[in-house]
Design a protein around this motif. Structure first.
Motif: not given
Length: 367
Positions: A328-348
């Motif tokens: 689950x740590x590995x899964x959360x790491x994948x979610x984290x990388x995806x979320x960083x793009x979706x939440x922090x980069x995509x809005x701009x």
């Protein structure tokens, strides 16, 4: 008539929905993760993560104001085309589904580790899936009310952490910047994941009644999350030594084992039960938003049948997957990388595209 007016939410529900999604598992493990990367200076990384999350949140609200009665998919359909809206709906559904799946299985592992070690994962997941379905089938308004209720029910919990300060050493926090700025910058990454949840505003915005307060609401949600993380992180840092805190997977729970009362033997068990309620405010909106995204593609309003299939697949997945903390740590790491793009980069990127689109259209009309 507004498309989503039948299931609108209040400003308070909007705030607690976003804050609930953000808290999640970070409430239990974030103090250790920050201590491993930045020592007792990890709380400074929280401030940086809060600033980045708030800027991205305000950008999301600014973009959604261009199409206030629709979600991200409706906005993309209007500005780019129908294919863009559908593609975004598929990606968003997969993101929130995997996000919720990782969190709920993590919760199962927590409960087995601390409370019911001999209970099979399948049984634990069924016990969580049934009430999850009963809540999620009511729609976003019911989930908003639930998130608000959980906040008020758990409002007493931070005050119990103050009892641990009697045996704390505040000198552990000094000096600041012990190893320079670089470890703090490395510690920003887990804080970015800890603040993920504000990206749900892409879909929650049209449901909000008082849209004029959307910016203030999302700032309050981020600030509320920051206060909770700061309180737990600082408490753990001053209670444990900088070397000791990294030996515990969930230091925010372990610190409660030192508190004793005549009327209760293991206080951490009671707290963990309430922690599960808090974590449920993370996976429940995620499940609903995933189902909502799929329904948008097919133009359906009733999400209950698809939700039933989602919960059945969730439980059936344990026939093929054996969850562990490392997995689950590995899964959360994948979610984290995806979320960083979706939440922090995509809005701009989206804001820039929408701004240029409107600018060019205005010039063409002027010509």
């Amino acid at each position: 008539m507004k498309k989503y007016a039948f299931n609108d939410i209040t400003l308070m529900q909007y705030i607690f929905l976003i804050a609930g999604i953000q808290l999640g598992v970070g409430l239990l493990q974030l103090p250790r993760e920050l201590a491993e990367l930045a020592g007792t200076d990890g709380w400074i990384a929280l401030l940086i993560g809060f600033a980045l999350a708030t800027c991205s949140s305000l950008t999301i609200v600014a973009v959604m104001k261009r199409h206030p009665d629709g979600t991200l998919f409706d906005l993309l359909k209007r500005y780019v085309g129908k294919w863009a809206g559908r593609a975004a709906a598929v990606v968003t559904a997969m993101y929130f589904a995997f996000f919720s799946y990782s969190i709920i299985l993590r919760a199962v592992l927590f409960v087995r580790s601390w409370i019911l070690p001999k209970t099979p994962n399948f049984v634990m997941l069924v016990l969580l899936a049934i009430p999850s379905y009963l809540l999620a089938r009511g729609g976003i308004r019911i989930l908003g009310r639930y998130a608000e209720l959980v906040f008020y029910i758990t409002l007493w919990m931070p005050f119990f952490y103050l009892l641990s300060l009697r045996e704390s050493n505040w000198l552990y926090m000094l000096p600041l910047f012990k190893e320079g700025l670089q470890p703090i910058l490395f510690a920003v990454k887990p804080t970015l994941f800890a603040f993920l949840g504000f990206e749900a505003a892409f879909l929650l915005y049209p449901f909000l009644k008082s849209k004029q307060y959307a910016s203030q609401g999302i700032i309050v949600a981020n600030a509320l999350t920051l206060l909770v993380y700061l309180h737990v992180t600082v408490t753990c840092n001053v209670f444990y030594s900088p070397d000791t805190i990294t030996h515990f997977n969930e230091p925010s729970v372990n610190v409660l084992k030192t508190m004793e009362f005549r009327f209760i033997e293991r206080l951490e068990i009671v707290f963990l039960s309430f922690f599960i309620m808090i974590i449920s405010t993370t996976w429940l909106p995620g499940i609903y938003l995933s189902v909502f995204s799929i329904n948008w593609i097919f133009g359906k309003a009733d999400h209950r049948k698809l939700l039933q299939w989602f919960m059945l697949l969730l439980v059936a997945s344990l026939l093929f997957v054996k969850p562990t903390f490392n997995k689950t740590d590995q899964w959360i790491e994948i979610v984290s990388l995806t979320g960083i793009f979706f939440g922090y980069l995509f809005p701009y990127l989206l804001w820039l595209y929408v701004w240029l689109h409107d600018r060019l259209r205005w010039r063409r009309r002027g010509a």
